[in-house]
Design a protein around this motif. Structure first.
Motif, mmCIF file in Angstrom:
data_model
loop_
_atom_site.group_PDB
_atom_site.id
_atom_site.type_symbol
_atom_site.label_atom_id
_atom_site.label_comp_id
_atom_site.label_asym_id
_atom_site.label_seq_id
_atom_site.Cartn_x
_atom_site.Cartn_y
_atom_site.Cartn_z
ATOM 1 N N PRO A 139 47.368 -43.802 92.221
ATOM 2 C CA PRO A 139 47.028 -42.524 91.580
ATOM 3 C C PRO A 139 47.933 -42.243 90.397
ATOM 4 O O PRO A 139 48.964 -42.890 90.192
ATOM 5 C CB PRO A 139 47.245 -41.513 92.714
ATOM 6 N N VAL A 140 47.538 -41.244 89.614
ATOM 7 C CA VAL A 140 48.330 -40.796 88.481
ATOM 8 C C VAL A 140 49.102 -39.534 88.849
ATOM 9 O O VAL A 140 50.226 -39.342 88.390
ATOM 10 C CB VAL A 140 47.410 -40.555 87.260
ATOM 11 N N THR A 149 52.766 -43.301 83.509
ATOM 12 C CA THR A 149 52.533 -43.865 82.175
ATOM 13 C C THR A 149 52.004 -45.293 82.247
ATOM 14 O O THR A 149 51.188 -45.698 81.419
ATOM 15 C CB THR A 149 53.841 -43.856 81.359
ATOM 16 N N GLU A 150 52.440 -46.052 83.242
ATOM 17 C CA GLU A 150 51.916 -47.416 83.407
ATOM 18 C C GLU A 150 50.454 -47.409 83.833
ATOM 19 O O GLU A 150 49.654 -48.219 83.358
ATOM 20 C CB GLU A 150 52.736 -48.176 84.445
ATOM 21 N N ASP A 156 47.825 -46.443 72.101
ATOM 22 C CA ASP A 156 48.366 -46.518 70.742
ATOM 23 C C ASP A 156 49.867 -46.762 70.737
ATOM 24 O O ASP A 156 50.512 -46.679 69.682
ATOM 25 C CB ASP A 156 48.046 -45.238 69.975
ATOM 26 N N GLY A 157 50.465 -47.067 71.892
ATOM 27 C CA GLY A 157 51.873 -47.436 71.959
ATOM 28 C C GLY A 157 52.812 -46.336 72.381
ATOM 29 O O GLY A 157 54.008 -46.579 72.537
ATOM 30 N N LEU A 158 52.317 -45.117 72.607
ATOM 31 C CA LEU A 158 53.174 -44.004 73.020
ATOM 32 C C LEU A 158 53.291 -43.995 74.541
ATOM 33 O O LEU A 158 52.277 -44.016 75.252
ATOM 34 C CB LEU A 158 52.589 -42.676 72.531
ATOM 35 N N ASP A 159 54.527 -43.961 75.046
ATOM 36 C CA ASP A 159 54.774 -43.972 76.499
ATOM 37 C C ASP A 159 54.662 -42.556 77.049
ATOM 38 O O ASP A 159 55.652 -41.877 77.339
ATOM 39 C CB ASP A 159 56.165 -44.548 76.794
ATOM 40 N N LEU A 160 53.429 -42.103 77.203
ATOM 41 C CA LEU A 160 53.132 -40.757 77.691
ATOM 42 C C LEU A 160 51.899 -40.836 78.572
ATOM 43 O O LEU A 160 50.941 -41.551 78.234
ATOM 44 C CB LEU A 160 52.877 -39.809 76.507
ATOM 45 N N PRO A 161 51.879 -40.137 79.735
ATOM 46 C CA PRO A 161 50.665 -40.159 80.569
ATOM 47 C C PRO A 161 49.472 -39.586 79.814
ATOM 48 O O PRO A 161 49.589 -38.604 79.080
ATOM 49 C CB PRO A 161 51.046 -39.286 81.768
ATOM 50 N N CYS A 265 60.641 -42.520 79.269
ATOM 51 C CA CYS A 265 59.368 -41.838 79.561
ATOM 52 C C CYS A 265 59.588 -40.341 79.765
ATOM 53 O O CYS A 265 58.816 -39.518 79.243
ATOM 54 C CB CYS A 265 58.720 -42.457 80.793
ATOM 55 N N ASN A 266 60.620 -39.978 80.514
ATOM 56 C CA ASN A 266 60.901 -38.559 80.754
ATOM 57 C C ASN A 266 61.271 -37.842 79.461
ATOM 58 O O ASN A 266 60.879 -36.689 79.234
ATOM 59 C CB ASN A 266 62.034 -38.424 81.772
ATOM 60 N N LYS A 267 62.005 -38.517 78.612
ATOM 61 C CA LYS A 267 62.424 -37.901 77.349
ATOM 62 C C LYS A 267 61.222 -37.647 76.448
ATOM 63 O O LYS A 267 61.098 -36.579 75.827
ATOM 64 C CB LYS A 267 63.431 -38.809 76.656
#
Length: 618
Positions: A139-140, A149-150, A156-161, A265-267
Motif C-alpha cells: 500500500p501507499v 515514494t518507491e 519526472d525524477g522528484l522523490d515525492l509520493p 524524501c522527508n525533506k
C-alpha cells in the motif's frame, strides 16, 4: 304341490338359520309322503296355518338380511374407498417422484450454471484478489515516506509520493481562493474510494477527478497514517525545543542544521507541504486562513505542535529558496493524442516511460500480476519503441546534414596537420617556448596519436577530459619538453611535471577504450554474419514448407474429403500470451545484464589503467 313348496320353504329357512349360526342342527322328522297315482284314492290331510312365531322369525330374518346387505354394501364402499385411497396415494407418489426428478434436473442445471458462473467469477476475482493482495502487500497509505515514494513514484525524477503531489497540484490550481479549503471534510466513501485507487495504482486523471474537499482529506489521511511524523521521531523533539527557543535569531540557523539531518524524501515532502501552506496563507483575502488558523487545522495530522508549525511557516521561503511547486505531467498513455515533437521533450518522455516500466516490472516480479498490469506493460513498451523511433529519425536527419561538413573539415585538417607537423616538432626542443606554442604542440601530438574522429565521437568523456587538459595553460616552467615514448607510443613529459600523472592516465584510458571498441565491432560483425546465415536458412525452410504444402494439397484432392479439426484458438492464444510474457521478462533481464556488463567492463578498464600506471612507478 303345496307340500313341495312348503318343504322347500322350510329348507330355505333352515339354511338361513344355519348360515347365521343361531339355529342348531335340528333333526326334522317328516313323514314320508308317498306319491301315489291319481287313480288311487287320496287321503285328505288337514292344512295347518303358520303360527305368529314363525312370522316373527321370518321378519327378523328379513331384517337381518337387510342389515347384512347394508353392512356388505358399507364394506364394499369402504373397500372401494381404500382402493381409491391407495390409487390416489400411488398417483401422489408418482407425482412426487416426477416433481423430485424435475427438481433434481433443475438443480443439476443450476449446479452447472453455478459452476460456470463460479469459474467466471474465479477468473474475475483472481484479478480482483491480486489487486487486493497488491493493496494489502504494497500500500501507499500507512507506510513510511521512503516506501510510499518507491511505490507511487513521480516519474519526472522528484522523490515525492504521487498522492501528495496530485493533491497539492489540484489545490494550487483550484483551491487557493476557495473558502472551504482544509475546513470541509469529504464523504468517507469517496475518500476510501480514492485511497483504494492510489493503493492499487489505478487512478486515472481523466475519469477520477478530485475536488477541494477530497484533495484536502486525502492529504490529511496520508499524513495521519504515517507510522512516524514527517520530521522523524529522532528529530521532532529537537525541532520542538528550537521552536520554543526565546531567541528568534538562532531559530533559523538551528532549523537549517536539523533539516540537513533529515532523510531526503522527508525533506522534500516537508518543503512541498510548507510552500503550499505558504501560498494558502498568501491568499488570506479569499480563503480567510492565516498562519495560526492553518496551524490549528493541520498540526494534528502533521504530528507536531501548533508553535512548531507556525515557526516553520514563518521561515519557509528562506529555508527552501530553490524549491518550486511544478505541476506534475504524467507519462503519455495510448489515449493521449500526440507524441512530443522536439528531441528534448522526447528524451524527457522516454525517462518517464522507462521509470514507469521499471516500476511495473518490479511489481510483477514481486508477484502482483493482473490483466490490467500486463496491458499497461505492453502499452508502455509500445510507447517507448515509438519514442525511440522518433528520436532516431531526428538523429538521422541531423547526422545526414553534418556528415558532409565534417568530411570536408576533416580532410582539410589532416592535410594541414601533416604539412606542419615537421615544423612544429622542431620547436619542441627549444627551451624558450611560449605558452601558446605549448598548447599548439599538444594539439598536434594528439592529432599524430593515430586517433580517428570516429573514435573521438564514440568515447566523448575521455576526449573531453583530454581537451580540458590541453586547454589549460602550461605552468611557469616552460622549459619542460614533451616527447614520444618509442616503446609505448605515448606522449610523455618529465616526471617532475605536475600534470604527468593525469596525461598518462587519460592516454591509457583512451587506449583501453579503443581496444574495447574494436572488440565490440568485431562481435557486431560476427553477429551480423550469423544473422545473414539464419535468414538464408529460414528462407530455405519456407520454400521447402511451401513445396510440401503444395504436394499435400494435390494428394488430398485425389483422396476423399476429410475435414481435419482446426486447432483450438483459445489454447493458441494462451500459448501466445505466455510466450509474450516470457519475452518481456527476458528483455528486461537482458537490459539489466547489459548494464551490469557495461559497469564491469568499466571497472576492468579502471583496474588495467591502475596496473599500467604502476609500471610507470606512479
Amino acid at each position: 304341490m303345496w307340500k313341495k313348496n312348503f318343504l322347500a320353504y322350510m329348507r330355505l329357512t333352515e339354511q338361513k338359520e344355519a348360515s347365521q349360526g343361531k339355529l342348531k342342527t335340528k333333526v326334522t322328522t317328516a313323514k314320508v309322503i308317498t306319491i301315489r297315482s291319481p287313480s288311487k284314492s287320496k287321503k285328505s290331510k288337514t292344512f295347518k296355518f303358520t303360527s305368529s312365531k314363525s312370522k316373527d322369525k321370518r321378519e327378523k330374518s328379513r331384517d337381518k338380511e337387510k342389515l347384512d346387505k347394508a353392512d356388505d354394501r358399507q364394506k364394499d364402499k369402504i373397500d372401494k374407498d381404500k382402493h381409491l385411497d391407495k390409487d390416489k396415494e400411488k398417483d401422489h407418489k408418482k407425482k412426487d417422484k416426477d416433481k423430485k426428478d424435475k427438481k433434481e434436473k433443475s438443480k443439476d442445471k443450476e449446479k452447472d450454471k453455478d459452476r460456470k458462473d463460479k469459474k467466471e467469477k474465479v477468473k474475475q476475482q483472481s484479478s480482483i484478489n491480486s489487486e487486493e493482495v497488491l493493496e494489502l502487500c504494497s500500500p501507499v497509505f500507512g507506510v513510511s515516506v521512503s516506501l510510499a515514494t518507491e511505490r507511487s513514484r513521480c516519474h519526472d525524477g522528484l522523490d515525492l509520493p504521487l498522492v501528495v503531489r496530485d493533491c497539492i497540484d489540484y489545490l494550487q490550481e483550484y483551491g487557493l481562493k476557495n473558502d472551504q479549503i482544509y475546513r470541509v471534510e469529504p464523504a468517507k466513501t469517496r475518500l476510501q474510494h480514492f485511497k483504494r485507487l492510489y493503493n492499487n495504482r489505478e487512478r486515472l486523471t481523466e475519469s477520477d477527478e478530485l475536488d477541494v474537499a477530497t484533495a484536502c482529506g486525502l492529504m490529511k489521511l496520508f499524513l495521519k497514517e504515517l507510522p512516524e511524523p514527517v520530521l522523524t521521531t529522532d528529530l521532532i523533539t529537537r525541532f520542538e525545543e528550537v521552536a520554543s527557543h526565546p531567541k528568534v535569531t538562532k531559530q533559523q540557523e538551528e532549523i537549517t542544521l536539523l533539516l540537513e539531518q533529515m532523510p531526503k524524501c522527508n525533506k522534500i515532502l516537508l518543503s512541498w507541504l510548507l510552500l503550499h501552506f505558504d501560498s494558502v496563507i498568501q491568499h488570506e483575502k479569499y480563503n480567510k486562513l492565516n498562519a495560526q488558523s492553518l496551524a490549528m487545522l493541520l498540526s494534528p495530522p502533521l504530528q507536531m505542535s501548533h508553535r512548531l508549525l507556525v515557526t516553520l511557516l514563518c521561515y519557509c521561503p528562506t529555508l527552501f529558496p530553490d524549491v518550486q511547486l511544478v505541476k506534475y505531467v504524467p507519462p503519455i498513455t495510448s489515449s493521449s493524442p500526440k507524441l512530443p515533437d522536439t528531441p528534448d521533450e522526447i528524451q524527457k518522455e522516454l525517462c518517464k516511460q522507462e521509470s514507469l516500466l521499471n516500476q511495473i516490472h518490479s511489481e510483477m516480479n514481486a508477484g502482483y500480476v493482473t490483466k490490467k498490469r500486463e496491458e499497461q506493460l505492453w502499452e508502455v513498451q509500445r510507447i517507448i519503441t515509438q519514442l525511440k523511433r522518433k528520436l532516431k529519425t531526428f538523429e538521422r536527419g541531423k547526422s545526414e546534414k553534418s556528415i558532409d561538413e565534417v568530411e570536408t573539415n576533416d580532410d582539410a585538417v589532416d592535410s594541414a596537420s601533416r604539412s606542419q607537423n615537421t615544423e612544429k616538432m622542431a620547436t619542441l626542443n627549444k627551451p624558450d617556448g611560449d605558452s601558446a606554442k605549448f598548447q599548439k604542440v599538444v594539439a598536434l601530438e594528439i592529432t599524430d596519436n593515430s586517433i580517428s574522429p570516429k573514435s573521438n565521437k564514440d568515447m566523448p568523456d575521455v576526449n573531453k577530459k583530454f581537451e580540458e587538459y590541453v586547454s589549460v595553460a602550461p605552468p611557469n616552467n616552460t622549459t619542460e619538453v614533451m616527447y614520444m615514448d618509442e616503446d609505448t607510443g605515448l606522449l610523455m613529459v618529465s616526471k617532475s611535471h605536475p600534470d604527468y600523472a593525469t596525461l598518462l592516465r587519460l592516454q591509457l584510458e583512451n587506449q583501453e577504450l579503443l581496444a574495447w571498441k574494436s572488440q565490440l565491432q568485431a562481435r557486431i560483425s560476427a553477429e551480423r554474419a550469423e544473422m545473414l546465415q539464419l535468414k538464408q536458412l529460414l528462407q530455405q525452410q519456407m520454400k521447402n514448407k511451401t513445396a510440401a504444402v503444395a504436394t499435400t494439397t494435390t494428394t488430398n484432392s485425389t483422396q476423399d474429403n476429410v475435414i481435419s479439426p482446426a486447432p483450438g484458438t483459445e489454447d493458441y492464444e494462451r500459448i501466445v500470451e505466455h510466450f509474450m510474457r516470457e519475452n518481456a521478462l527476458l528483455e528486461n533481464k537482458k537490459l539489466m545484464l547489459a548494464k551490469e556488463i557495461f559497469e564491469e567492463n568499466k571497472q576492468c578498464i579502471a583496474l588495467q589503467v591502475e596496473l599500467a600506471m604502476q609500471k610507470f612507478s606512479i
